[in-house]
Design a protein around this motif. Structure first.
Motif, mmCIF file in Angstrom:
data_model
loop_
_atom_site.group_PDB
_atom_site.id
_atom_site.type_symbol
_atom_site.label_atom_id
_atom_site.label_comp_id
_atom_site.label_asym_id
_atom_site.label_seq_id
_atom_site.Cartn_x
_atom_site.Cartn_y
_atom_site.Cartn_z
ATOM 1 N N GLU A 1 -9.409 10.028 2.148
ATOM 2 C CA GLU A 1 -9.384 9.304 0.876
ATOM 3 C C GLU A 1 -8.578 10.077 -0.160
ATOM 4 O O GLU A 1 -8.299 11.261 0.011
ATOM 5 N N THR A 2 -8.235 9.373 -1.232
ATOM 6 C CA THR A 2 -7.629 10.068 -2.366
ATOM 7 C C THR A 2 -8.508 9.880 -3.598
ATOM 8 O O THR A 2 -9.095 8.833 -3.791
ATOM 9 N N ASP B 1 -12.141 2.369 -7.385
ATOM 10 C CA ASP B 1 -11.589 3.726 -7.288
ATOM 11 C C ASP B 1 -12.617 4.667 -6.670
ATOM 12 O O ASP B 1 -13.680 4.237 -6.214
ATOM 13 N N HIS B 2 -12.279 5.946 -6.668
ATOM 14 C CA HIS B 2 -13.102 6.917 -5.946
ATOM 15 C C HIS B 2 -14.487 7.085 -6.547
ATOM 16 O O HIS B 2 -15.382 7.607 -5.909
ATOM 17 N N LYS C 1 -8.137 0.719 -2.309
ATOM 18 C CA LYS C 1 -8.180 0.662 -3.765
ATOM 19 C C LYS C 1 -8.480 -0.746 -4.279
ATOM 20 O O LYS C 1 -8.500 -0.996 -5.485
ATOM 21 N N HIS D 1 0.779 5.245 0.576
ATOM 22 C CA HIS D 1 -0.149 6.191 1.203
ATOM 23 C C HIS D 1 0.588 7.453 1.624
ATOM 24 O O HIS D 1 1.807 7.439 1.836
ATOM 25 N N GLU E 1 -2.485 3.862 -3.620
ATOM 26 C CA GLU E 1 -2.479 2.723 -4.534
ATOM 27 C C GLU E 1 -2.189 1.458 -3.734
ATOM 28 O O GLU E 1 -1.475 1.488 -2.720
ATOM 29 N N GLN E 2 -2.750 0.337 -4.194
ATOM 30 C CA GLN E 2 -2.540 -0.964 -3.560
ATOM 31 C C GLN E 2 -2.480 -2.025 -4.635
ATOM 32 O O GLN E 2 -3.079 -1.902 -5.694
ATOM 33 N N ASP E 3 -1.789 -3.081 -4.336
ATOM 34 C CA ASP E 3 -1.826 -4.240 -5.220
ATOM 35 C C ASP E 3 -1.462 -5.476 -4.414
ATOM 36 O O ASP E 3 -0.977 -5.363 -3.274
ATOM 37 N N ARG F 1 -10.252 -4.394 -8.254
ATOM 38 C CA ARG F 1 -9.800 -3.004 -8.146
ATOM 39 C C ARG F 1 -10.993 -2.052 -8.113
ATOM 40 O O ARG F 1 -11.939 -2.222 -8.874
ATOM 41 N N THR G 1 0.842 -1.199 0.000
ATOM 42 C CA THR G 1 0.000 0.000 0.000
ATOM 43 C C THR G 1 0.873 1.243 0.000
ATOM 44 O O THR G 1 1.718 1.399 0.879
#
Lengths: 298, 298, 298, 298
Positions: A294-295, B256-257, B229, A236, A249-251, B254, A234
């Protein structure tokens, strides 16, 4: 350092006369029309325009506009003055203009792990990241030899739990006024609220789990013990609340019972470097707007 | 119900004379040789053999063997007796033989949400899941019309926090001795330790988050608030500790906002049904071995 | 080069006394029992054993066995002699024993693009790849400065369509007898059948598309023109038929209409380096068996 | 059919007063300002606005605008007239206004395979797809019982290579004027150019491979023979050139040597239904713009 890479248009050329306008205001009709008309009348050609309303009604309106304006570097200040006078007040707009040709000045804080640091430096050398790395600060000397070939200053400031105040003071001396972004590339040290307040630039951290799972340390060992089938990372923004800042972003990557904790560390490293580099790229392209915790990534 | 599906070999035919042997013992040299020699001498052809040691040394050895033995259904008991007499004691082996031609008897517990239930029924009708669904028990009547076309008994047993003991008693009457597996397909009710002890079959649950993130309820709302995310789902065996049983499978999607909580619910539903169906398939194929709070999926 | 990386057990130590046996024979009952009994009686402890039958009946049986045998480097030749005398003939087994402590000797052929080459060198320095890179041969001098810090010999052999025979002769002089594997890391030159026949080592290539889509050159431009929503990469063994050798690994990344051909090249580069490094790792761990034009990856 | 699904706002309510404007014109400055000013002055509130230029300069400008206009269904025609008179000519704009509250009328053509058809019907019943399925036409009677519970007319029109002209004539009788979209849900028959010209609605097809790999039939068998490590699916608009129409969406799933052709068919089915449903959703939300042989998906 090596003159013979496949030719890339330098960022200053690629982004010449490209401006970005980020704005935020109460959500009501007419903002898009007013802003786009203003830019058009100023001679700009709008390249892209993204927007987001935080609520169906009565929320906050966020917008990112990219435009082409011949002679931007000269015309910019006047454009900004006009916008402040004629458009912003009518809609209560908070805004920021940036010149895409001016890459963000970035400092990277590292420790002993090389993967995130080297990936950022390598991608930037390829011209992928729209930034200038002005320095690497590490609390261990180990990576100096790795950084040197990239032509980036490497500064060793020992930092431990014990000397934190002193170390942060030295870091601030180097950073303040000199950087637009600080990236913690597996830096492994707590950053104090005092540092955050003083550094005058946002910080992006990479956490080695898919938050909010495994907040804190030893995430891969705890992931193994819990028997999860995915590990992740993550990126952040750093806030006073450890591991709780706005996620950029995360994966994840798939694991199974055959993987040891060491394998998780290795597989996770690939996700960490990928996630961090995407977050840094988006930040440098002014794509990210923070809203509460949040983004919005345009 | 409809006679005209693309022809599929019925499971009983496909799996005729296919046996599976799952075993567990202290890890020491010679187990593979002893077991494979035993099976070969008994006239079996080993189709696949997977094994896992929980530690580099001194751990537990786990093995799944699939073999073909002509006349298995007749020869099985003798094979098992011989194994118990000649092989198991020498290596302290705990073991279980199963006949692949005998599909697991499965009960599905559901509530109002249709996606996991229908996907299991639909995949099973296509012949994908190697199971017989002996009944659907729901605490609401809503899904009766959906289940009927699959030719599976639908039993409505109202269950709430208030009547839990009575409802579980009725469920146990139906389940005990009749099922090899109970699947909680978004059942939305707590299952008591007493029920777990009495039901005499393992339970698989689908949790609507990538555990251990968002343990508990309202996961999608909390995911939205945290600004993650990725959202995900986790299939796990049910133990006395809510949301803490051994994880079988996980996956993510996935976001998103722009996604609302309702969008997360919708996107998450696709992950939930996919993850749950994989977990059920692997269980029905005797691929899963529990070890402590982890699973080995061969 | 830098002494201060996080401590890693050297491969020679980690893999001490670990042997691997790869075999292939007509599929019939008893092979697993015979081989595992042989190894057990020889004092070996089987760590893992994977097998695959190419057909349900009457096909080819493939097996990879990893075992621990104290004193392997001394005992190996005798073990192999015994296997040849007592086991192989009875089942028509073709086989190969390898010592995991002896890393594969690898040459990397490169051109101007750095991403695949640097990723292999970097992963290997971290101890991820179980290989020794004995040389980098490039047909352009551009990457010399990048390779030097890794302590690997860099040899510049200009190679073009015109001087192919001469260039290949010089390459063969360096390679023959000195390498176990040749990796084409975006080498961009045709390799002749004569070279393949003479080099006496397998070659792995990375193709910049998800084969069989976009066989040939200019894959990213053609992907853009076709409007695909995914681009990918394929690692494969090199055969006389260009882009048609056995596929080892593939992966893809999502794209959309906003991406230019240059973006595709950049995004594809990340997939290329990931796919190639996995293929090389699996080869170096003796996990890959070729069967016809397919690969079995254990 | 069943009254008790989790309450969903009906589309007509959710999308009340929501309009969409899709436009295309030569790329030049001022379009965004002109259009957004027009909509604002008409009393509309712009909800989202996406745009794409096909070239950095001198290309085609594409835009999708979603707006809220109280009383849209009454005010729509006047809005459109005004736009035609005042805005479109100045910029050479081709455009289309749609009312989001009017779901697209969709016909699904199927054969014997159920997965794509049932997934579309099921998702639409949940309210996910923003469409009205006005009929299912199948060239085999097999799926009638599956479709009936969804309350959708099922029409059996036998279609083979031999009776194609007659079958298409009967299909056209039913379709012409009655549908906005035709979905080929694994229909397995060639559609003639005459049919395409006459049907007066776009067609979306699902192809069972990641095009352009494996154009044509028997894709899973050919995938197995080629030894690929991924199989996929492609949703595309149907044009006169078989399998070459504009791609809307693609996805893949990982496979390995243990999978048979039948396994590929089964795994591929999951990708097919997911990819097709996304493509249909996006079409029904007016998100897709065709440009040459590519699609822009806003």
């Amino acid at each position: 350092m090596t003159g013979s890479y496949p030719a890339q248009t330098p960022q200053q050329t690629r982004h010449k006369d490209i401006g970005r306008l980020l704005l935020r205001c109460p959500d009501r009709a007419g903002v898009i029309a007013a802003v786009s008309t203003f830019l058009t009348e100023a001679g700009a050609n709008i390249i892209s325009l993204d927007q987001h309303s935080t609520e169906p009604e009565g929320g906050i309106f966020l917008q990112r506009t990219v435009f082409h304006l011949p002679g931007l570097s000269a015309a910019g200040p006047e454009l900004e003055r006009e916008f402040a006078a004629r458009i912003a007040p009518a809609f209560d707009i908070e805004y920021r203009f940036t010149d895409a040709a001016k890459p963000k000045r970035v400092a990277i804080l590292a420790s002993k792990a090389d993967h995130c640091l080297l990936d950022l430096l390598w991608r930037n050398r390829r011209g992928e990241l729209d930034m200038t790395v002005v320095m690497v600060i590490a609390n261990h000397p180990d990576l100096a030899d790795q950084v040197r070939p990239f032509g980036v200053p490497f500064v060793h400031i020992p930092a431990t739990r014990e000397n934190r105040a002193e170390a942060e003071a030295r870091q601030l001396e180097l950073l303040r006024g000199n950087v637009d972004l600080v990236v913690l590339a597996r830096y492994m040290q707590i950053v104090t609220p005092e540092f955050l307040a003083a550094v005058e630039a946002p910080l992006i951290n990479i956490h080695h789990s898919f938050l909010p799972a495994f907040i804190g340390a030893n995430t891969y060992r705890r992931a193994k013990e819990r028997g999860v089938k995915l590990v992740g990372a993550t990126a952040h923004y750093v806030t006073e609340n450890l591991d709780e800042g706005p996620i950029i972003e995360q994966d994840v990557v798939r694991i199974d019972h055959t993987h040891t904790v060491e394998d998780l560390v290795r597989l996770g490293a690939d996700v960490e470097r990928a996630v961090l580099s995407r977050a840094v790229l988006w930040h440098c392209q002014d794509r990210i707007v923070r809203h509460g915790n949040e983004t919005v990534v345009f």
